[in-house]
Design a protein around this motif. Structure first.
Motif, PDB file in Angstrom:
ATOM      1  N   ALA B 885       0.841  -1.208   0.000  1.00 14.56           N
ATOM      2  CA  ALA B 885       0.000   0.000   0.000  1.00 14.56           C
ATOM      3  C   ALA B 885       0.873   1.254   0.000  1.00 14.56           C
ATOM      4  O   ALA B 885       0.582   2.223  -0.716  1.00 14.56           O
ATOM      5  CB  ALA B 885      -0.917  -0.022   1.224  1.00 14.56           C
ATOM      6  N   ALA B 886       1.931   1.228   0.778  1.00 19.83           N
ATOM      7  CA  ALA B 886       2.812   2.405   0.846  1.00 19.83           C
ATOM      8  C   ALA B 886       3.487   2.650  -0.492  1.00 19.83           C
ATOM      9  O   ALA B 886       3.592   3.790  -0.949  1.00 19.83           O
ATOM     10  CB  ALA B 886       3.850   2.196   1.941  1.00 19.83           C
ATOM     11  N   LEU B 887       3.925   1.585  -1.140  1.00 17.77           N
ATOM     12  CA  LEU B 887       4.604   1.744  -2.433  1.00 17.77           C
ATOM     13  C   LEU B 887       3.638   2.302  -3.477  1.00 17.77           C
ATOM     14  O   LEU B 887       3.998   3.197  -4.255  1.00 17.77           O
ATOM     15  CB  LEU B 887       5.159   0.397  -2.902  1.00 17.77           C
ATOM     16  CG  LEU B 887       6.432  -0.078  -2.210  1.00 17.77           C
ATOM     17  CD1 LEU B 887       6.787  -1.488  -2.657  1.00 17.77           C
ATOM     18  CD2 LEU B 887       7.597   0.866  -2.517  1.00 17.77           C
ATOM     19  N   LEU B 888       2.419   1.791  -3.494  1.00 19.51           N
ATOM     20  CA  LEU B 888       1.453   2.275  -4.481  1.00 19.51           C
ATOM     21  C   LEU B 888       1.075   3.730  -4.210  1.00 19.51           C
ATOM     22  O   LEU B 888       0.744   4.467  -5.128  1.00 19.51           O
ATOM     23  CB  LEU B 888       0.203   1.380  -4.460  1.00 19.51           C
ATOM     24  CG  LEU B 888       0.447  -0.027  -5.015  1.00 19.51           C
ATOM     25  CD1 LEU B 888      -0.751  -0.940  -4.776  1.00 19.51           C
ATOM     26  CD2 LEU B 888       0.768   0.028  -6.507  1.00 19.51           C
ATOM     27  N   ALA B 889       1.157   4.127  -2.926  1.00 17.94           N
ATOM     28  CA  ALA B 889       0.852   5.523  -2.588  1.00 17.94           C
ATOM     29  C   ALA B 889       2.061   6.423  -2.780  1.00 17.94           C
ATOM     30  O   ALA B 889       1.972   7.629  -2.597  1.00 17.94           O
ATOM     31  CB  ALA B 889       0.372   5.596  -1.143  1.00 17.94           C
ATOM     32  N   GLY B 890       3.208   5.837  -3.121  1.00 14.17           N
ATOM     33  CA  GLY B 890       4.431   6.633  -3.314  1.00 14.17           C
ATOM     34  C   GLY B 890       5.055   7.076  -2.002  1.00 14.17           C
ATOM     35  O   GLY B 890       5.900   7.974  -1.978  1.00 14.17           O
ATOM     36  N   ASP B 891       4.650   6.467  -0.887  1.00  7.15           N
ATOM     37  CA  ASP B 891       5.208   6.848   0.419  1.00  7.15           C
ATOM     38  C   ASP B 891       6.388   5.919   0.736  1.00  7.15           C
ATOM     39  O   ASP B 891       6.230   4.844   1.329  1.00  7.15           O
ATOM     40  CB  ASP B 891       4.115   6.728   1.486  1.00  7.15           C
ATOM     41  CG  ASP B 891       4.541   7.374   2.802  1.00  7.15           C
ATOM     42  OD1 ASP B 891       5.763   7.549   2.999  1.00  7.15           O
ATOM     43  OD2 ASP B 891       3.664   7.697   3.618  1.00  7.15           O
ATOM     44  N   LEU B 892       7.548   6.370   0.322  1.00  3.29           N
ATOM     45  CA  LEU B 892       8.730   5.506   0.418  1.00  3.29           C
ATOM     46  C   LEU B 892       9.117   5.235   1.873  1.00  3.29           C
ATOM     47  O   LEU B 892       9.522   4.121   2.223  1.00  3.29           O
ATOM     48  CB  LEU B 892       9.898   6.165  -0.316  1.00  3.29           C
ATOM     49  CG  LEU B 892      11.049   5.225  -0.660  1.00  3.29           C
ATOM     50  CD1 LEU B 892      10.616   4.134  -1.603  1.00  3.29           C
ATOM     51  CD2 LEU B 892      12.202   6.013  -1.253  1.00  3.29           C
ATOM     52  N   ALA B 893       8.990   6.259   2.721  1.00  2.00           N
ATOM     53  CA  ALA B 893       9.386   6.085   4.122  1.00  2.00           C
ATOM     54  C   ALA B 893       8.551   4.990   4.785  1.00  2.00           C
ATOM     55  O   ALA B 893       9.079   4.135   5.515  1.00  2.00           O
ATOM     56  CB  ALA B 893       9.228   7.397   4.865  1.00  2.00           C
ATOM     57  N   ARG B 894       7.255   4.998   4.504  1.00  2.00           N
ATOM     58  CA  ARG B 894       6.359   3.961   5.060  1.00  2.00           C
ATOM     59  C   ARG B 894       6.750   2.584   4.544  1.00  2.00           C
ATOM     60  O   ARG B 894       6.755   1.599   5.275  1.00  2.00           O
ATOM     61  CB  ARG B 894       4.926   4.261   4.648  1.00  2.00           C
ATOM     62  CG  ARG B 894       4.009   4.606   5.806  1.00  2.00           C
ATOM     63  CD  ARG B 894       2.630   4.949   5.278  1.00  2.00           C
ATOM     64  NE  ARG B 894       1.849   3.761   4.923  1.00  2.00           N
ATOM     65  CZ  ARG B 894       0.797   3.765   4.104  1.00  2.00           C
ATOM     66  NH1 ARG B 894       0.407   4.888   3.539  1.00  2.00           N
ATOM     67  NH2 ARG B 894       0.141   2.646   3.847  1.00  2.00           N
ATOM     68  N   ALA B 895       7.027   2.546   3.235  1.00  2.00           N
ATOM     69  CA  ALA B 895       7.383   1.257   2.623  1.00  2.00           C
ATOM     70  C   ALA B 895       8.674   0.712   3.234  1.00  2.00           C
ATOM     71  O   ALA B 895       8.799  -0.495   3.491  1.00  2.00           O
ATOM     72  CB  ALA B 895       7.543   1.430   1.110  1.00  2.00           C
ATOM     73  N   VAL B 896       9.635   1.613   3.461  1.00  2.00           N
ATOM     74  CA  VAL B 896      10.905   1.182   4.074  1.00  2.00           C
ATOM     75  C   VAL B 896      10.641   0.655   5.481  1.00  2.00           C
ATOM     76  O   VAL B 896      11.191  -0.372   5.902  1.00  2.00           O
ATOM     77  CB  VAL B 896      11.922   2.347   4.091  1.00  2.00           C
ATOM     78  CG1 VAL B 896      13.126   2.012   4.946  1.00  2.00           C
ATOM     79  CG2 VAL B 896      12.372   2.671   2.677  1.00  2.00           C
ATOM     80  N   ASP B 897       9.754   1.348   6.216  1.00  2.00           N
ATOM     81  CA  ASP B 897       9.419   0.891   7.579  1.00  2.00           C
ATOM     82  C   ASP B 897       8.818  -0.514   7.546  1.00  2.00           C
ATOM     83  O   ASP B 897       9.178  -1.379   8.351  1.00  2.00           O
ATOM     84  CB  ASP B 897       8.415   1.857   8.217  1.00  2.00           C
ATOM     85  CG  ASP B 897       9.109   3.081   8.785  1.00  2.00           C
ATOM     86  OD1 ASP B 897      10.354   3.071   8.824  1.00  2.00           O
ATOM     87  OD2 ASP B 897       8.412   4.041   9.168  1.00  2.00           O
ATOM     88  N   ALA B 898       7.895  -0.720   6.599  1.00  2.00           N
ATOM     89  CA  ALA B 898       7.245  -2.040   6.509  1.00  2.00           C
ATOM     90  C   ALA B 898       8.269  -3.115   6.172  1.00  2.00           C
ATOM     91  O   ALA B 898       8.260  -4.219   6.750  1.00  2.00           O
ATOM     92  CB  ALA B 898       6.142  -2.004   5.456  1.00  2.00           C
ATOM     93  N   ASN B 899       9.156  -2.789   5.234  1.00  2.00           N
ATOM     94  CA  ASN B 899      10.186  -3.761   4.855  1.00  2.00           C
ATOM     95  C   ASN B 899      11.131  -4.051   6.019  1.00  2.00           C
ATOM     96  O   ASN B 899      11.476  -5.202   6.290  1.00  2.00           O
ATOM     97  CB  ASN B 899      10.965  -3.230   3.648  1.00  2.00           C
ATOM     98  CG  ASN B 899      11.987  -4.224   3.151  1.00  2.00           C
ATOM     99  OD1 ASN B 899      13.151  -4.170   3.536  1.00  2.00           O
ATOM    100  ND2 ASN B 899      11.555  -5.180   2.335  1.00  2.00           N
ATOM    101  N   ASN B 900      11.530  -2.984   6.740  1.00  2.00           N
ATOM    102  CA  ASN B 900      12.425  -3.171   7.888  1.00  2.00           C
ATOM    103  C   ASN B 900      11.760  -4.014   8.968  1.00  2.00           C
ATOM    104  O   ASN B 900      12.396  -4.867   9.592  1.00  2.00           O
ATOM    105  CB  ASN B 900      12.820  -1.815   8.483  1.00  2.00           C
ATOM    106  CG  ASN B 900      13.878  -1.127   7.648  1.00  2.00           C
ATOM    107  OD1 ASN B 900      14.523  -1.776   6.818  1.00  2.00           O
ATOM    108  ND2 ASN B 900      14.043   0.167   7.819  1.00  2.00           N
ATOM    109  N   ALA B 901      10.457  -3.737   9.194  1.00  2.00           N
ATOM    110  CA  ALA B 901       9.731  -4.507  10.210  1.00  2.00           C
ATOM    111  C   ALA B 901       9.701  -5.977   9.823  1.00  2.00           C
ATOM    112  O   ALA B 901       9.918  -6.870  10.657  1.00  2.00           O
ATOM    113  CB  ALA B 901       8.314  -3.960  10.356  1.00  2.00           C
ATOM    114  N   LEU B 902       9.453  -6.235   8.532  1.00  2.00           N
ATOM    115  CA  LEU B 902       9.394  -7.632   8.049  1.00  2.00           C
ATOM    116  C   LEU B 902      10.757  -8.316   8.239  1.00  2.00           C
ATOM    117  O   LEU B 902      10.838  -9.454   8.717  1.00  2.00           O
ATOM    118  CB  LEU B 902       8.994  -7.616   6.579  1.00  2.00           C
ATOM    119  CG  LEU B 902       8.729  -8.962   5.919  1.00  2.00           C
ATOM    120  CD1 LEU B 902       7.626  -9.725   6.651  1.00  2.00           C
ATOM    121  CD2 LEU B 902       8.324  -8.769   4.460  1.00  2.00           C
TER     122      LEU B 902
END
Lengths: 180, 915
Positions: B885-902
Motif C-alpha cells: 500500500a505504501a509503495l502504491l501511494a508513493g510513500d517511500l518512508a512507510r514502505a521502508v518501515d514495513a520492509n524493515n519490520a518484516l
C-alpha cells in the motif's frame, strides 16, 4: 650493642660475632661505594620499614634494572646506587633465603623456576629485627657458597665484576666471623 | 637519519646528508653555509604536537571498543537469564497477539516502536556498562598518586639534615619553585638509578628524585639539573594528566572489560572463543599505542628542557651512556622511553617530529577501525536509524573520530609542510602513510567483532573479496587525497600566517570536518554493503548515493575553498611578517607556493566558451535523440540519465582537454601538486558554466531557437530542483576526477620533457621556489577568485536544507506499473515465511545505477511485500500489505518501515518459535 663497623669478639674465640645487617652493609659499602655510606640509615629505615619499597628494591636487584616509568627521565644509566642491592642480599642472608638457595642451582630449567621462587622468597622475607638482625654464623663452605650466590646476584643487578668479587669475599668473611 | 636545516633561501635544492645523520639542503652558489656552521633547527613547539590527539583517540577507542565485548556479554546475560522482555523477540510475541485485530499500518508502527524502545533500553544498559568502565578509570586516575606513594618516598627536606645535602636540596627547591611552585619533591632512597619521575594530578603534582641523582649532585650537578629540567618539562608540557589517564583507562579496560570476558569465556568457551584473540589484540594495540605516544612525549620533554644551549649541553651529557650496554633497549616498542641515541639525535635537530611516519598513521587507523563501528552502533541504538540523507548520527561520530584521527595524522602533515617550507625541500610523499592508515582501519575492522547494524569491512571481505578490495582502494585514495590536501593547505597557509601555530590549529579543524565526513560516508557505504549482498551493482549505487549527499558536497567544497582562500589571501594581503619557527635562528619568512590563479581563470573561461560553441553543430543529432523523450509528466531517473549523458560527455571531453593543457602549461617538475590543485579549482569553475550550458543545449536542441527559452524555463520544473542538484554534483565529481587526472598527465608529460632536456638532476623547480614578496596586491582579484566557491557553497547549502526538509514524508515518483507487476509476479501458493524473509532481505539485489537518483529499492521492496502477502503468517501478511500500500501511494518512508519490520521479525521469528 657494638659500635658500627666493629663486631664484637666471641668470648674465648678468635672469631668475631657475626655482624648485624647494618654493620655488614656498612663494611661492604665502604669497599664498593663509600659515598653511599652516609645514606645507609635512611635506606635501612625505608627498606625495613616499608614492604612496598622493599619489594620494589628486591625486584629491581634481581631484574638488573629499575622499571621504566612514564614521564620519568630514564636515560638507561644502569645501577647508580647500590644500597638497595646490598640490603637485598643481606636481608636474604639474614632470613636464610639465600642460604637455602646457594646449594640448589642445578640445570637450566630448574634454575629458571628456582629464580622465580627465589624472587618470591626474597621479596616476602623480612629480617625480624630489621637492620639490627644479626647474620647467621656459617661454616666456611656454606659461607663461600652464599658469597658466590651473592656475587652472582650483584652481577645480575648490573654492577661491575670487580664489585661482585668484592661482595663475594666480604660477605663470606662476615658470615664466618672473619670480617674486620 | 636526517636533519632540519637550512635557513630560508631563494633557491631550493635537494637535501644532503651530514656526518651526524642530519639532513640539510645543499644551497647552490653564494648561499652555501660554512661546513663548520651547524644548520638551524626547527622549533618543534612552533606547531601543536600531534600526541594529545593520539592520547585522546586511544582513550576514546578504549571506551568505545569495550562496546564490542559488552554487547557479547550482554547478549550472553540475556540468554543465560532468559530475559525475554529485554530482547526484541518480546515485541514479536506482542505483535503476534495483535495481528489481524488492528490495521496493518498500526501493526507495523507498533512493532517498530516496540523494537526501537527495546533497542534504546539495551543501548542505555550498554551506556551504563561503558560508564562503569569510565568510572573505574577515573577512580584509578584519582588513586594513582597514592599507588605511587605506597613506597613512601621521603620529602626532599628530610635530606637537608645532612650538611652536604643541604645545598643540593636548596638548589632543587629553587629550580622547582621557579617553574611549578606547587609541585612537591620527594626522594626515593632505594631506587638504584639516578633518575626522576613526575606524577600526580591537578593541582597537586609531585616529583620523585632518586637518591643516586642527589648523591651525585656534589660532583656532577649537571645531571641533576638536566633530570630536574626534564621532569619540569613534563609538567610544562601537561603530560602528567593525560599519561595518568591513559594508564588508568588501560587498567580499567583490563579489570572491567577483559576480566569479565575471560571469566565468561571460561564458562562458555565455544561461544566466546572467537572473542578471545580479538580481546588479546585489542589489549596489545592499546598498550602499544600508549607506549608509542609516551615515547614521543619524551622527545618533547627533552626539547623543552634543552631549550637553551647550556641546558641542552647538560641534557646531552646526561643522555650519554655511562656503560657500553646502557641506553639500548631490548623491547623498544614496549618501552616508555626512546633509546638514548634517538633522543640525542632529536635533540640535535633530526626531523623525527616533522616527518609523516608509517607507524603512527597505522596505529591511528587501527584505533579508528576498532572504535568507529561500536560508537555508531551505540548511537543508533539510542537515537534510532536516521532516515534523512544527513545521517546525523554517523556524521557526528565521524566528526569525533575525524577530529582525533586528524589531530594524530593530518597534524603530522602540517609539520611536514612546515619542514618543506622552511628548508625549501619538496613536500614528502604521503603514499606510505595513506596506505598505513588504510591498513590500520581495515585491520581494526578485521579485529573488531562484527556488529549487527553498523556493518563491517570484514563481513564484505568474507562475502565478496573483490568488492572489499575495491572499497579498501577507495579508502586508500581518500586518505591519500586527505593527506595531500593537508600538505597543500600547510604549504599555502603557513607562509601567510602571523602565527604558524594558529594556522595549523585552524587547518586541523578544517581537516577534522572533511576527514570526519569522508570517514563517516565510507563507513556508511560499508553499512549499506553489509546490509545487502555486497555486489558490484550495490557498490556503485552506494557510491553514487553517497556522492549525492549534500553534507559530503559541502565538505568537499570546504576542502576546495580552504587552500583557495589562502591563494586569494596571498594576493590580497601585504607580505606577512617573519615567523618564529627556529630553535636557534631568528624568525624568517616562509616561501609561499606559486599561485596558478590567472591560468585557472583563463582555462576555465576557455573551456566554457569552447563547450558553448562546440556543441551547436550537434543539435541535429541531439534533437533526433530527444524527440523520443517525453518532456511531460514524470521523468524517471533512467530517462534523465539518457538525456543528459550525450551533452555531459561532450562537456567532459572539452574539460579534460582543457585540464590537460593547464597541466602542461602550469605543471612540470616540482609543480605537479599546484597544477593538480589548480585543476580542481578549474573544474569547480567550469562546472558552473557546463551545467547551465547543458540545460541550454538540451532546451535549444529539443525546442529549437524560438522555443528554447520557454523549454529552458520548464526543464528544471520537469526534473525538479532537488534532482538538479545531483546533476551539478555528479558533474563536478566526474569533472574533478577526470580533470585532475588530466592535469596530472599534462604535468607528467612536461616533467618528462624537462628530464629529457636537462637530465634527471638538472633544473629543479620546486613549487616553493618563488618568494612571496614579489606578489602584487590585488584585493579585487582575490575576492573574485572566491566568488565561484561561495556560489557553490550557497547552492549546495540550499540543496542540503531542501533535502533535509523534503526527507520527512517525501512522496517520490514510483513506477506504479512496475510495483504492480512485481506484486503480481509473487508465487500464488501459500509460501513459507522463510521465502518471504529471503525476498525482503534481498531488496538491493537488483539495484540499478538509476536508483541512486530516485526512489531506489522499490522493485525489491515490492517483491518482498508480494512474497509476504503470499504466506500464511498473519504478521508477514500484514506487513506485506502495508508495504504494498505504501509503495502504491508513493510513500517511500512507510514502505521502508514495513520492509524493515518484516526483516526484523524474520530475524527474531526463529527465536519466537523455538521458545
Amino acid at each position: 650493642m657494638p659500635e658500627s663497623g666493629s663486631p664484637e669478639l666471641d668470648a674465648g674465640s678468635t672469631r668475631r660475632t657475626p655482624p648485624t645487617i647494618e654493620e655488614a652493609a656498612r663494611l661492604i659499602l665502604l669497599e664498593i661505594a663509600p659515598a653511599d655510606v652516609r645514606f645507609l640509615p635512611l635506606a635501612c629505615a625505608d627498606f625495613f620499614g616499608n614492604a612496598v619499597a622493599r619489594r620494589r628494591a628486591v625486584r629491581a636487584t634481581l631484574r638488573g634494572r629499575e622499571r621504566d616509568q612514564p614521564t620519568g627521565f630514564d636515560a638507561g644509566e644502569g645501577m647508580q646506587l647500590v644500597l638497595g642491592v646490598v640490603l637485598t642480599l643481606l636481608n636474604g642472608v639474614a632470613c636464610e633465603v639465600l642460604t637455602g638457595m646457594a646449594t640448589e642451582r642445578v640445570g637450566r630449567v630448574r634454575s629458571r623456576w628456582q629464580d622465580r621462587r627465589r624472587q618470591r622468597a626474597l621479596t616476602s622475607a623480612t629480617a625480624p629485627e630489621g637492620e639490627h638482625t644479626r647474620l647467621p654464623r656459617l661454616s666456611a663452605i656454606e659461607a663461600a657458597a652464599i658469597g658466590r650466590q651473592a656475587g652472582e646476584i650483584v652481577r645480575q643487578a648490573g654492577l661491575p665484576e670487580e664489585d661482585a668479587q668484592r661482595v663475594n669475599t666480604l660477605l663470606a668473611a662476615a658470615l664466618t666471623g672473619q670480617g674486620s | 637519519m636526517a636533519t632540519l636545516g637550512g635557513p630560508p633561501r631563494d633557491e631550493p635544492a635537494p637535501a644532503d646528508e651530514h656526518e651526524d645523520g642530519r639532513l640539510a639542503p645543499v644551497e647552490p652558489g653564494a648561499g652555501i653555509l660554512p661546513a663548520a656552521t651547524p644548520p638551524p633547527r626547527l622549533d618543534p613547539f612552533a606547531l601543536p604536537a600531534a600526541t594529545t590527539a593520539r592520547f585522546l583517540l586511544m582513550i576514546v577507542v578504549a571506551v568505545t571498543s569495550s562496546i564490542h565485548l559488552y554487547v557479547a556479554l550482554f547478549s550472553w546475560f540475556v540468554d543465560a537469564t532468559n530475559s525475554v522482555n529485554a530482547a526484541p523477540y518480546g515485541c514479536a510475541l506482542t505483535t503476534q497477539a495483535t495481528a489481524g485485530r488492528i490495521p496493518d499500518r498500526d501493526l507495523v508502527t507498533a512493532y517498530i516502536g516496540c523494537v526501537q524502545g527495546v533497542t534504546a533500553r539495551n543501548g542505555f544498559v550498554l551506556i551504563g556498562m561503558v560508564l562503569v568502565l569510565v568510572a573505574v578509570a577515573v577512580a584509578i586516575y584519582l588513586v594513582h598518586p597514592r599507588l605511587v606513594m605506597l613506597s613512601r618516598p621521603r620529602p626532599l627536606a628530610q635530606l637537608a639534615v645532612d650538611e652536604g645535602m643541604a645545598a643540593v636540596v636548596r638548589r632543587v627547591e629553587e629550580a622547582v619553585r621557579a617553574v611549578a611552585p606547587k609541585a612537591e619533591v620527594y626522594v626515593a632512597t632505594l631506587r638504584a638509578t639516578a633518575s626522576g619521575r613526575t606524577f600526580g594530578r591537578f593541582p597537586r603534582y609531585r616529583i620523585i628524585l632518586d637518591l643516586g641523582l642527589l648523591r651525585e649532585a656534589d660532583t656532577d650537578p649537571g645531571r641533576l639539573d638536566a633530570v630536574l629540567a626534564h621532569e619540569l618539562a613534563h609538567l610544562r608540557n601537561r603530560d602528567v594528566g593525560l599519561t595518568t589517564f591513559a594508564f588508568a583507562i588501560w587498567w580499567a579496560y583490563v579489570l572491567v572489560v577483559a576480566l569479565p570476558t575471560l571469566v565468561v569465556t571460561v564458562i562458555e568457551p565455544i561461544r566466546f572463543a572467537n572473542l578471545s584473540w580479538r580481546l588479546a589484540i585489542m589489549l596489545a594495540l592499546l598498550w602499544l599505542a600508549r607506549t608509542s605516544v609516551l615515547r614521543t612525549r619524551e622527545y618533547y620533554a627533552d626539547l623543552r628542557s634543552g631549550s637553551t644551549p647550556e641546558s641542552e649541553r647538560l641534557l646531552l651529557s646526561a643522555l650519554h651512556p655511562r656503560r657500553p650496554d646502557a641506553g639500548k633497549r631490548r623491547w623498544g616498542l614496549l618501552s616508555y622511553h626512546p633509546g638514548d641515541d634517538e633522543r640525542v639525535s632529536v635533540l640535535g635537530g633530526a626531523p623525527r617530529l616533522f616527518r609523516i611516519g608509517v607507524a603512527e598513521p597505522a596505529a591511528a587507523g587501527m584505533l579508528v577501525g576498532l572504535g568507529y563501528s561500536p560508537c555508531v552502533y551505540l548511537v543508533t541504538m539510542i537515537w534510532g536509524a536516521d532516515s534523512t540523507s544527513f545521517n546525523a548520527h554517523r556524521l557526528v561520530v565521524g566528526l569525533v573520530f575525524g577530529a582525533l584521527a586528524t589531530g594524530a595524522v593530518a597534524g603530522t602533515a602540517w609539520r611536514a609542510g612546515l619542514l618543506a617550507r622552511a628548508t625549501h625541500t619538496r613536500p614528502p610523499s604521503t603514499l606510505l602513510a595513506a596506505l598505513a592508515l588504510t591498513a590500520g582501519v581495515l585491520g581494526g575492522q578485521l579485529v573488531a567483532p562484527p556488529l549487527t547494524t553498523s556493518g563491517s569491512w570484514a563481513s564484505i571481505l568474507g562475502a565478496n573479496p573483490a568488492v572489499a578490495i575495491a572499497l579498501a582502494i577507495l579508502l586508500a585514495v581518500l586518505f591519500q587525497l586527505m593527506l595531500r590536501w593537508a600538505l597543500l593547505c600547510a604549504t599555502v597557509w603557513l607562509p601567510l600566517a602571523r602565527r604558524v601555530r594558529s594556522a595549523a590549529l585552524i587547518g586541523s579543524i578544517q581537516s577534522a570536518l572533511i576527514f570526519g565526513s569522508w570517514l563517516s560516508f565510507w563507513f556508511g557505504v560499508i553499512e549499506l554493503m553489509t546490509d545487502g549482498a555486497p555486489t558490484w551493482n550495490l557498490l556503485w549505487v552506494s557510491l553514487f548515493s553517497t556522492t549525492l549527499n549534500p553534507t559530503l558536497q559541502l565538505c568537499v567544497l570546504l576542502a576546495c575553498a580552504f587552500p583557495l582562500a589562502g591563494w586569494a589571501a596571498r594576493r590580497g594581503l601585504p607580505p606577512r611578517p617573519p615567523s618564529d619557527i627556529w630553535r636557534d635562528a631568528p624568525p624568517s619568512r616562509l616561501a609561499a607556493p606559486r599561485v596558478p590563479l590567472p591560468a585557472v581563470n583563463i582555462t576555465a573561461l576557455t573551456i566554457v566558451l569552447v563547450y558553448a560553441a562546440g556543441t551547436i553543430p550537434f543539435y541535429g543529432r541531439l534533437y533526433a535523440a530527444l524527440g523520443r523523450v517525453p518532456f511531460s509528466g514524470t521523468v524517471t531517473p533512467a530517462v534523465m540519465i539518457g538525456v543528459f549523458t550525450p551533452v555531459f560527455v561532450a562537456g567532459l571531453a572539452v574539460a579534460v582537454l582543457g585540464a590537460f593543457c593547464f597541466g602542461l602549461i602550469s605543471g612540470g617538475r616540482g609543480n605537479t601538486s599546484s597544477a593538480v590543485a589548480g585543476a580542481g579549482l578549474l573544474m569547480l569553475l567550469a562546472v558552473f558554466g557546463i551545467v547551465p550550458l547543458a540545460f541550454t543545449h538540451l532546451s535549444a536542441a529539443a525546442c529549437g531557437a524560438e522555443g528554447m527559452w520557454s523549454c529552458l524555463a520548464l526543464l528544471p520544473g520537469h526534473l525538479g530542483l532537488s534532482r538538479s542538484g545531483p546533476i551539478f554534483t555528479i558533474g563536478f565529481a566526474v569533472l574533478i576526477l577526470a580533470g585532475t587526472a588530466a592535469a596530472w598527465a599534462g604535468s607528467a608529460l612536461r616533467s618528462g620533457t624537462q628530464a629529457l632536456s636537462t637530465g634527471p638532476t638538472g633544473s629543479l623547480s620546486p613549487w616553493g621556489s618563488e618568494p612571496q614578496d614579489d606578489v602584487t596586491r590585488r584585493p579585487v582579484s582575490a575576492l573574485l577568485a572566491l566568488v565561484p566557491t561561495t556560489l557553490a557553497a550557497a547552492l549546495f547549502g540550499y540543496l542540503a536544507i531542501a533535502a533535509v526538509a523534503g526527507a520527512q514524508g517525501e512522496r517520490v515518483a514510483v513506477d506504479r506499473a512496475a510495483v504492480i507487476r512485481e506484486l503480481n509476479a509473487a508465487p500464488k501458493g501459500p509460501l513459507l515465511p522463510v521465502q518471504a524473509c529471503v525476498a525482503a532481505g534481498s531488496v538491493t539485489a537488483e539495484l540499478a545505477l538509476s536508483d541512486a537518483f530516485g526512489s531506489g529499492m522499490v522493485i525489491g521492496m515490492a517483491r518482498g511485500a508480494g512474497y509476504a502477502m503470499a504466506t500464511r503468517d498473519p504478521i508477514a501478511q500484514a506487513m506485506g500489505r502495508e508495504g504494498a500500500a505504501a509503495l502504491l501511494a508513493g510513500d517511500l518512508a512507510r514502505a521502508v518501515d514495513a520492509n524493515n519490520a518484516l526483516r526484523n521479525i524474520c530475524m527474531v521469528s526463529g527465536v519466537v518459535s523455538a521458545r
